[in-house]
Scaffold this motif. Structure first.
Motif, PDB file in Angstrom:
ATOM      1  N   ASP A   1      -1.081   7.541   5.578  1.00  0.00           N
ATOM      2  CA  ASP A   1      -2.346   7.199   6.367  1.00  0.00           C
ATOM      3  C   ASP A   1      -2.918   5.990   5.494  1.00  0.00           C
ATOM      4  O   ASP A   1      -3.629   5.324   6.222  1.00  0.00           O
ATOM      5  CB  ASP A   1      -3.189   8.506   6.179  1.00  0.00           C
ATOM      6  N   GLU A   2      -2.685   6.043   4.279  1.00  0.00           N
ATOM      7  CA  GLU A   2      -3.272   4.759   3.328  1.00  0.00           C
ATOM      8  C   GLU A   2      -2.317   4.327   2.345  1.00  0.00           C
ATOM      9  O   GLU A   2      -1.458   5.183   1.928  1.00  0.00           O
ATOM     10  CB  GLU A   2      -4.521   5.334   2.663  1.00  0.00           C
ATOM     11  N   ILE A   3      -2.289   2.868   2.257  1.00  0.00           N
ATOM     12  CA  ILE A   3      -1.381   2.351   1.113  1.00  0.00           C
ATOM     13  C   ILE A   3      -2.473   1.577   0.571  1.00  0.00           C
ATOM     14  O   ILE A   3      -3.345   0.683   0.909  1.00  0.00           O
ATOM     15  CB  ILE A   3      -0.464   1.414   1.714  1.00  0.00           C
ATOM     16  N   VAL A   4      -2.483   1.859  -0.754  1.00  0.00           N
ATOM     17  CA  VAL A   4      -3.546   1.272  -1.929  1.00  0.00           C
ATOM     18  C   VAL A   4      -2.704   0.757  -2.956  1.00  0.00           C
ATOM     19  O   VAL A   4      -1.579   1.160  -3.527  1.00  0.00           O
ATOM     20  CB  VAL A   4      -4.599   2.050  -2.354  1.00  0.00           C
ATOM     21  N   ARG A   5      -3.155  -0.116  -3.847  1.00  0.00           N
ATOM     22  CA  ARG A   5      -2.797  -0.677  -4.892  1.00  0.00           C
ATOM     23  C   ARG A   5      -2.424   0.060  -6.058  1.00  0.00           C
ATOM     24  O   ARG A   5      -1.391   0.297  -6.596  1.00  0.00           O
ATOM     25  CB  ARG A   5      -3.056  -1.982  -5.384  1.00  0.00           C
ATOM     26  N   SER A   6      -3.279   0.977  -6.366  1.00  0.00           N
ATOM     27  CA  SER A   6      -3.295   1.938  -7.468  1.00  0.00           C
ATOM     28  C   SER A   6      -4.641   2.881  -7.107  1.00  0.00           C
ATOM     29  O   SER A   6      -5.468   2.559  -6.111  1.00  0.00           O
ATOM     30  CB  SER A   6      -3.530   1.176  -8.844  1.00  0.00           C
ATOM     31  N   VAL A   7      -4.815   3.776  -8.131  1.00  0.00           N
ATOM     32  CA  VAL A   7      -5.860   4.750  -7.834  1.00  0.00           C
ATOM     33  C   VAL A   7      -7.157   4.259  -7.906  1.00  0.00           C
ATOM     34  O   VAL A   7      -8.056   4.826  -7.782  1.00  0.00           O
ATOM     35  CB  VAL A   7      -5.860   5.978  -8.751  1.00  0.00           C
ATOM     36  N   ALA A   8      -7.270   3.090  -9.008  1.00  0.00           N
ATOM     37  CA  ALA A   8      -8.563   2.478  -8.894  1.00  0.00           C
ATOM     38  C   ALA A   8      -9.021   1.853  -7.557  1.00  0.00           C
ATOM     39  O   ALA A   8     -10.412   1.880  -7.479  1.00  0.00           O
ATOM     40  CB  ALA A   8      -8.198   1.075  -9.902  1.00  0.00           C
ATOM     41  N   ASP A   9      -8.390   1.979  -6.612  1.00  0.00           N
ATOM     42  CA  ASP A   9      -8.902   1.506  -5.289  1.00  0.00           C
ATOM     43  C   ASP A   9      -9.503   2.557  -4.553  1.00  0.00           C
ATOM     44  O   ASP A   9      -9.931   2.369  -3.426  1.00  0.00           O
ATOM     45  CB  ASP A   9      -7.660   0.934  -4.370  1.00  0.00           C
ATOM     46  N   LEU A  10      -9.321   3.797  -5.075  1.00  0.00           N
ATOM     47  CA  LEU A  10      -9.963   5.052  -4.488  1.00  0.00           C
ATOM     48  C   LEU A  10     -11.237   5.274  -5.129  1.00  0.00           C
ATOM     49  O   LEU A  10     -11.931   6.238  -4.644  1.00  0.00           O
ATOM     50  CB  LEU A  10      -8.778   6.249  -4.772  1.00  0.00           C
TER      51      LEU A  10
ATOM     52  N   PRO B   1      -4.727   2.227 -15.017  1.00  0.00           N
ATOM     53  CA  PRO B   1      -6.075   1.868 -14.878  1.00  0.00           C
ATOM     54  C   PRO B   1      -6.874   2.556 -13.659  1.00  0.00           C
ATOM     55  O   PRO B   1      -6.235   2.490 -12.641  1.00  0.00           O
ATOM     56  CB  PRO B   1      -6.210   0.194 -14.690  1.00  0.00           C
ATOM     57  N   GLY B   2      -7.897   3.098 -13.654  1.00  0.00           N
ATOM     58  CA  GLY B   2      -8.696   3.902 -12.805  1.00  0.00           C
ATOM     59  C   GLY B   2      -8.598   5.253 -12.600  1.00  0.00           C
ATOM     60  O   GLY B   2      -9.102   6.074 -12.035  1.00  0.00           O
ATOM     61  N   ALA B   3      -7.309   5.796 -13.293  1.00  0.00           N
ATOM     62  CA  ALA B   3      -7.096   7.083 -13.346  1.00  0.00           C
ATOM     63  C   ALA B   3      -8.013   7.955 -14.012  1.00  0.00           C
ATOM     64  O   ALA B   3      -8.769   9.135 -13.598  1.00  0.00           O
ATOM     65  CB  ALA B   3      -5.587   7.577 -13.980  1.00  0.00           C
ATOM     66  N   SER B   4      -8.474   7.436 -15.356  1.00  0.00           N
ATOM     67  CA  SER B   4      -9.448   8.479 -15.759  1.00  0.00           C
ATOM     68  C   SER B   4     -10.671   8.472 -14.933  1.00  0.00           C
ATOM     69  O   SER B   4     -11.278   9.640 -15.047  1.00  0.00           O
ATOM     70  CB  SER B   4      -9.610   7.700 -17.373  1.00  0.00           C
ATOM     71  N   GLU B   5     -11.259   7.160 -14.574  1.00  0.00           N
ATOM     72  CA  GLU B   5     -12.409   7.416 -13.731  1.00  0.00           C
ATOM     73  C   GLU B   5     -12.445   8.263 -12.723  1.00  0.00           C
ATOM     74  O   GLU B   5     -13.307   8.930 -12.133  1.00  0.00           O
ATOM     75  CB  GLU B   5     -12.789   6.009 -13.410  1.00  0.00           C
TER      76      GLU B   5
ATOM     77  N   PRO C   1     -15.132   4.894  -5.891  1.00  0.00           N
ATOM     78  CA  PRO C   1     -16.163   4.540  -4.724  1.00  0.00           C
ATOM     79  C   PRO C   1     -16.479   3.026  -4.614  1.00  0.00           C
ATOM     80  O   PRO C   1     -16.620   2.646  -3.401  1.00  0.00           O
ATOM     81  CB  PRO C   1     -17.546   5.090  -5.307  1.00  0.00           C
ATOM     82  N   SER C   2     -16.278   2.148  -5.593  1.00  0.00           N
ATOM     83  CA  SER C   2     -16.467   0.830  -5.589  1.00  0.00           C
ATOM     84  C   SER C   2     -15.038   0.175  -5.359  1.00  0.00           C
ATOM     85  O   SER C   2     -15.089  -1.157  -4.960  1.00  0.00           O
ATOM     86  CB  SER C   2     -17.019   0.322  -6.589  1.00  0.00           C
TER      87      SER C   2
END
Length: 263
Positions: A246-255, A26-30, A257-258
């Motif tokens: 530099d950053e740890i995020v849950r998934s690409v969805a967190d990258l 989820p979030g990869a396509s966007e 803009p919102s």
């Protein structure tokens, strides 16, 4: 090191970041669509040298992700670019499949079993004892030993399969020669990717799911590194290493803009 807001180009790993098995994360396509719409240069990277960029583009499309083949950079393509720089129009004995064979052919290399400049070992599902024996003899005669990636095993439905690194270890044991590894974690692969899209390391980000390949190579290449937790890494895995992204995020969805992030 640049902040995320200053990043002008992106490199991203594929498996564990954009897709899990055959499903888009989820979030990869966007994220990909956003880069395309904004004209942001990017490449999708993979250590897998079995498939051509065209094959991988089709695989991603079946998962619902649109990635043109010229936006895909494999360890096979990085290996071909490196060898073309080393010995333009050279020759190689290759253990591998379409990905590495096509990349070397397109780079102007001749495939031969007679006094090649290089022995190149890539990923394959049909390792041949005869071919491995030939590789050992050619290296002993002076051919330079190259492997596309260091992965010792690969996944399958039945369990792990021996991969490039395992076969390379066998050849090293028989020859006493260590291979030069082009793929991750060698930052060479990232530098060749940067050259392909005309990017500068200070303004480029790398998104990956592995500390031991994506993050360490990104750090060594001078990139802004982002670790996602949709692949093999969790907090316990992160703590094993003396370096941090530099950053740890849950998934690409967190990258997006919102999307929220945590570091």
């Amino acid at each position: 090191m640049a902040e995320r807001s200053e990043i002008e180009c992106w490199l991203t790993d594929m498996d564990g970041v954009l897709v899990h098995e055959n499903d888009a994360i989820p979030g990869a396509s966007e994220l990909l669509a956003g880069w395309e719409a904004a004209g942001i240069p990017y490449l999708v990277l993979t250590n897998n040298s079995i498939f051509t960029a065209r094959d991988l583009s089709a695989r991603l499309r079946s998962s619902g992700l649109h990635v043109p083949e010229d936006r895909i950079w494999t360890s096979a393509l990085a290996t071909a670019a490196f060898l073309q720089q080393q010995v333009p129009g050279g020759s190689a004995f290759v253990i591998g499949e379409a990905g590495i064979l096509t990349a070397l052919h397109d780079a102007g290399f001749v495939m031969t079993e007679t006094d090649p400049d290089f022995v190149v070992v890539g990923e394959t599902r049909t390792y041949s004892f005869e071919a491995i024996t030939r590789a050992i003899r050619l290296i002993n005669r002076g051919a330079r030993f190259i492997i596309t990636n260091p992965d010792a095993t690969g996944p399958s439905a039945e369990g792990p399969l021996p991969a490039t690194g395992a076969v390379a270890a066998l050849i090293t044991k028989a020859t006493g020669r260590e291979p030069y590894v082009v793929g991750k974690p060698n930052p060479m692969m990232f530098r060749s990717a940067l050259n392909k899209i005309g990017a500068h390391s200070k303004r480029t980000g790398m998104i990956g799911d592995r500390m031991d390949t994506d993050v360490v190579a990104g750090i060594e290449a001078g990139l802004h590194t982002v670790l996602v937790l949709t692949g093999i890494s969790d907090q316990a895995e992160i703590e094993k290493y003396p370096f941090r992204p530099d950053e740890i995020v849950r998934s690409v969805a967190d990258l997006l803009p919102s999307g929220p992030s945590e570091s």
